[in-house]
Design a protein around this motif. Sequence first.
Motif, short mmCIF file in Angstrom:
data_model
loop_
_atom_site.label_atom_id
_atom_site.label_comp_id
_atom_site.label_asym_id
_atom_site.label_seq_id
_atom_site.Cartn_x
_atom_site.Cartn_y
_atom_site.Cartn_z
N CYS A 141 0.85 -1.20 0.00
CA CYS A 141 0.00 0.00 0.00
C CYS A 141 0.88 1.25 0.00
N ALA A 142 1.91 1.26 0.85
CA ALA A 142 2.81 2.42 0.93
C ALA A 142 3.48 2.66 -0.43
N LYS A 143 3.88 1.58 -1.07
CA LYS A 143 4.57 1.69 -2.36
C LYS A 143 3.64 2.28 -3.42
N TRP A 144 2.40 1.76 -3.46
CA TRP A 144 1.44 2.25 -4.46
C TRP A 144 1.12 3.74 -4.20
N LEU A 145 0.90 4.08 -2.96
CA LEU A 145 0.59 5.49 -2.64
C LEU A 145 1.75 6.39 -3.04
N SER A 146 2.94 5.90 -2.82
CA SER A 146 4.13 6.68 -3.15
C SER A 146 4.22 6.90 -4.67
N GLU A 147 3.90 5.84 -5.42
CA GLU A 147 3.93 5.97 -6.90
C GLU A 147 2.88 6.98 -7.36
N MET A 148 1.70 6.90 -6.76
CA MET A 148 0.62 7.82 -7.14
C MET A 148 0.96 9.26 -6.75
N GLN A 149 1.59 9.40 -5.59
CA GLN A 149 2.00 10.72 -5.13
C GLN A 149 2.93 11.37 -6.16
N GLU A 150 3.85 10.55 -6.65
CA GLU A 150 4.82 11.08 -7.61
C GLU A 150 4.15 11.35 -8.97
N LYS A 151 3.32 10.40 -9.41
CA LYS A 151 2.67 10.53 -10.72
C LYS A 151 1.79 11.79 -10.78
N TYR A 152 1.00 12.01 -9.73
CA TYR A 152 0.04 13.13 -9.75
C TYR A 152 0.57 14.37 -9.02
N ARG A 153 1.79 14.28 -8.52
CA ARG A 153 2.38 15.40 -7.77
C ARG A 153 1.42 15.94 -6.72
N LYS A 154 0.93 15.02 -5.92
CA LYS A 154 -0.07 15.36 -4.92
C LYS A 154 0.36 14.70 -3.61
N ASP A 155 0.50 15.50 -2.56
CA ASP A 155 0.95 14.92 -1.28
C ASP A 155 0.00 13.85 -0.77
N VAL A 156 0.59 12.81 -0.21
CA VAL A 156 -0.21 11.82 0.53
C VAL A 156 0.23 11.88 1.99
N TRP A 157 -0.73 12.16 2.84
CA TRP A 157 -0.51 12.13 4.29
C TRP A 157 -1.10 10.83 4.83
N VAL A 158 -0.37 10.17 5.71
CA VAL A 158 -0.95 9.00 6.37
C VAL A 158 -0.98 9.29 7.87
N GLU A 159 -2.16 9.14 8.47
CA GLU A 159 -2.33 9.46 9.89
C GLU A 159 -2.58 8.19 10.69
N PHE A 160 -1.85 8.08 11.78
CA PHE A 160 -1.97 6.89 12.62
C PHE A 160 -2.30 7.29 14.05
N GLY A 161 -3.14 6.50 14.70
CA GLY A 161 -3.40 6.71 16.13
C GLY A 161 -2.36 5.98 16.95
N LEU A 162 -1.54 6.73 17.67
CA LEU A 162 -0.66 6.11 18.66
C LEU A 162 -1.38 6.15 20.01
N GLN A 163 -1.92 7.29 20.32
CA GLN A 163 -2.66 7.60 21.57
C GLN A 163 -1.74 7.63 22.78
N SER A 164 -1.03 6.54 23.05
CA SER A 164 -0.11 6.52 24.19
C SER A 164 1.00 5.54 23.85
N ARG A 165 2.20 5.80 24.36
CA ARG A 165 3.28 4.84 24.12
C ARG A 165 3.26 3.72 25.15
N HIS A 166 2.39 3.82 26.14
CA HIS A 166 2.47 2.91 27.29
C HIS A 166 1.59 1.67 27.10
N GLU A 167 2.26 0.53 27.25
CA GLU A 167 1.58 -0.76 27.04
C GLU A 167 0.40 -0.97 27.98
N LYS A 168 0.60 -0.53 29.22
CA LYS A 168 -0.45 -0.71 30.23
C LYS A 168 -1.73 0.00 29.77
#
Length: 318
Positions: A141-168
Amino acid sequence: MNQILDNPFEYSDTNKRYHTFSYASKKRYGSKIAKIPLNAGFTCPNRDGSKSTGGCAFCSAMGSGDTILESSSSLSIQYETNLERARHKWPDCQGIAYFQSFSNTYAPLDTLKCIYTPFFENTNVSAIAIATRTDCFSKECAKWLSEMQEKYRKDVWVEFGLQSRHEKTARAMNFAHTAEDAKCAIALCKKYELLCCLHIINGLPGETREMMIDTARYVDELHPDAIKIHMLHLLKHTRLGDAWQNENFELLSLDEYVSIVCDQLEVLSPEIIIERVTGDGLADDLLAPLWTSKKTMTANAIDTELFKRNSWQRRFAK
Ligand code: SF4
């Protein structure tokens, strides 16, 4: 004293002493940019049983996409309608197609291609932002998005929920992902030159102030392009909302939250864009804390606190 003239922070042309998305997008895109929230009908592995069931304890039935207005319409209609609304407020703004609800890479790559390709092709879309889980983002998925980003010269932002670094906390809140997953996902984005953003939440039950600052330090180590800092807000019909109604556990006050966010800003590198310093839940669904519905008040209180401290983002060298 004039808070703008007196502002020593490099990445700002206002009184903000942190690197706002508004400042960053003027530099990067040349104008105001509005994120247009979309619901593409995905689900989430933390709800459908493939990772866990029930989802994160705070997640609403909308999969954290509660601000979306037109979720039953086609994606292009959702986009055009909401962009038009944004332009009533900011007539010259450009739009980012923001796939917000649930996990927007949780499908086979061919399905993702069908959903995202029209937005790469649409000249009315300036960039694409995809919210997903850190354990739900493949190399393909990352590879395809990267190719599309380059082809269309359009930024791709990917957002992830970390929320907390703590396992507990991750276990107690049923995140069903780890801080290590976030590390891998950010590394993948960097490898494929995708822009990335991590979300964190302050005020999760059982967390001390030091734990929250430690999560910000971890984000700084991973060094994503952006971060969103949220206060835990409890919504109706969520497991955490129900638990709070039964037990009434303590939540952060506005003053405590403001002070913690300022401490977090002080440990974050100045290049990291601070997309948000508070979240927004639908006022109707909000149980507590009620002050979280006043976003401007919260942001102003953060500005005032940084000014009073004579401080700013990464005030203190590592
Ligand atoms: S990962 Fe996101 S969509 Fe899935 S349950 Fe958690 S908050 Fe909700």
